[in-house]
Design an enzyme around this catalytic site. Structure first.
Site, short mmCIF file in Angstrom:
data_model
loop_
_atom_site.label_atom_id
_atom_site.label_comp_id
_atom_site.label_asym_id
_atom_site.label_seq_id
_atom_site.Cartn_x
_atom_site.Cartn_y
_atom_site.Cartn_z
N ASP A 165 -6.46 1.36 1.09
CA ASP A 165 -6.47 1.50 2.55
C ASP A 165 -7.86 1.10 3.05
OD1 ASP A 165 -8.17 3.56 1.94
OD2 ASP A 165 -7.09 5.09 3.07
N LYS A 217 0.83 -1.21 0.00
CA LYS A 217 0.00 0.00 0.00
C LYS A 217 0.87 1.26 0.00
CE LYS A 217 -1.75 2.27 3.25
NZ LYS A 217 -2.26 2.62 4.56
#
Ligand code: SF4
Length: 211
Positions: A138, A120
């Protein structure tokens, strides 16, 4: 979600905010990387508060090493998991100097080899610093992608791969920012605010809320 619906979905988000940006404060690629590492399980506002003074003097890996782990902890002690994050930031700064001449690398493998940097974080840096069409998933992007039916998946990676496949060209660069903002401000975790949602007509969530 059908391709025409996806187009309308993003058209509404573009209308509301044509050039969305990260809400993390940073001054260059290195401080962006540090801010994203610090933001794991913390709010952007909390990270910005802590980095305001830090980034006035510390803007590259050498300055971070000069500050040292104890000095860094003093700046970030209001952020969750600050001990582990401080250790990671110091270690990744040393590696950036050792392997990349102090620069932030532009490839996923080199980024993910840095301590504290997962998929991420690499996606955010590749997107924000280098303009790549990556999809950082997220908690907000994960929830919105599932709730709306845009890109349902059981894991962040499954959602990311679906977004990668489903989102057409004009929206790819900023898609994850639009989805974060939608999740943060409208499609909230506990109660989505469907009554003022820009994509209410495209969203596939059945239990839409009223004010
Ligand atoms: S209509 Fe409701 S559930 Fe759908 S995206 Fe908007 S806030 Fe979320």
């Amino acid at each position: 979600m059908k391709p025409q619906t996806i187009t309308r979905f993003f058209d509404h988000l573009v209308e509301a905010n044509p050039a969305p940006e990260t809400e993390l404060d940073y001054v260059n690629d290195y401080t962006l990387l540090v801010a994203v590492v610090l933001s794991a399980q913390a709010t952007d506002a909390g990270v910005n508060k802590a980095t305001k003074a830090l980034f006035q003097n510390v803007r590259d890996p050498a300055a971070m090493l000069a500050l040292g782990e104890a000095g860094l902890k003093q700046h970030i002690r209001t952020i969750g998991l600050f001990n582990a994050k401080a250790a990671n930031v110091i270690a990744l700064s040393a590696l950036l100097l050792e392997r990349h001449g102090g620069e932030v690398p532009r490839d996923r493998a080199s980024l993910e080899a840095l301590p504290g940097v997962g998929r991420k974080t690499a996606n955010v840096v590749l997107n924000v610093a280098f303009g790549e069409e990556t999809f950082a998933v997220d908690t907000h992007v994960f929830r919105v992608s599932n709730r709306t039916g845009l890109a349902p998946g059981k894991t962040p990676l499954a959602v990311e791969l679906k977004l990668e496949k489903a989102i057409p060209k004009p929206y790819r660069r900023h898609a994850h920012h639009w989805l974060i903002l939608l999740g943060r401000h409208t499609c909230k975790a506990r109660k989505p605010e469907c009554w003022h949602c820009p994509v209410v007509n495209e969203c596939g969530y059945n239990a839409k809320t009223t004010a």
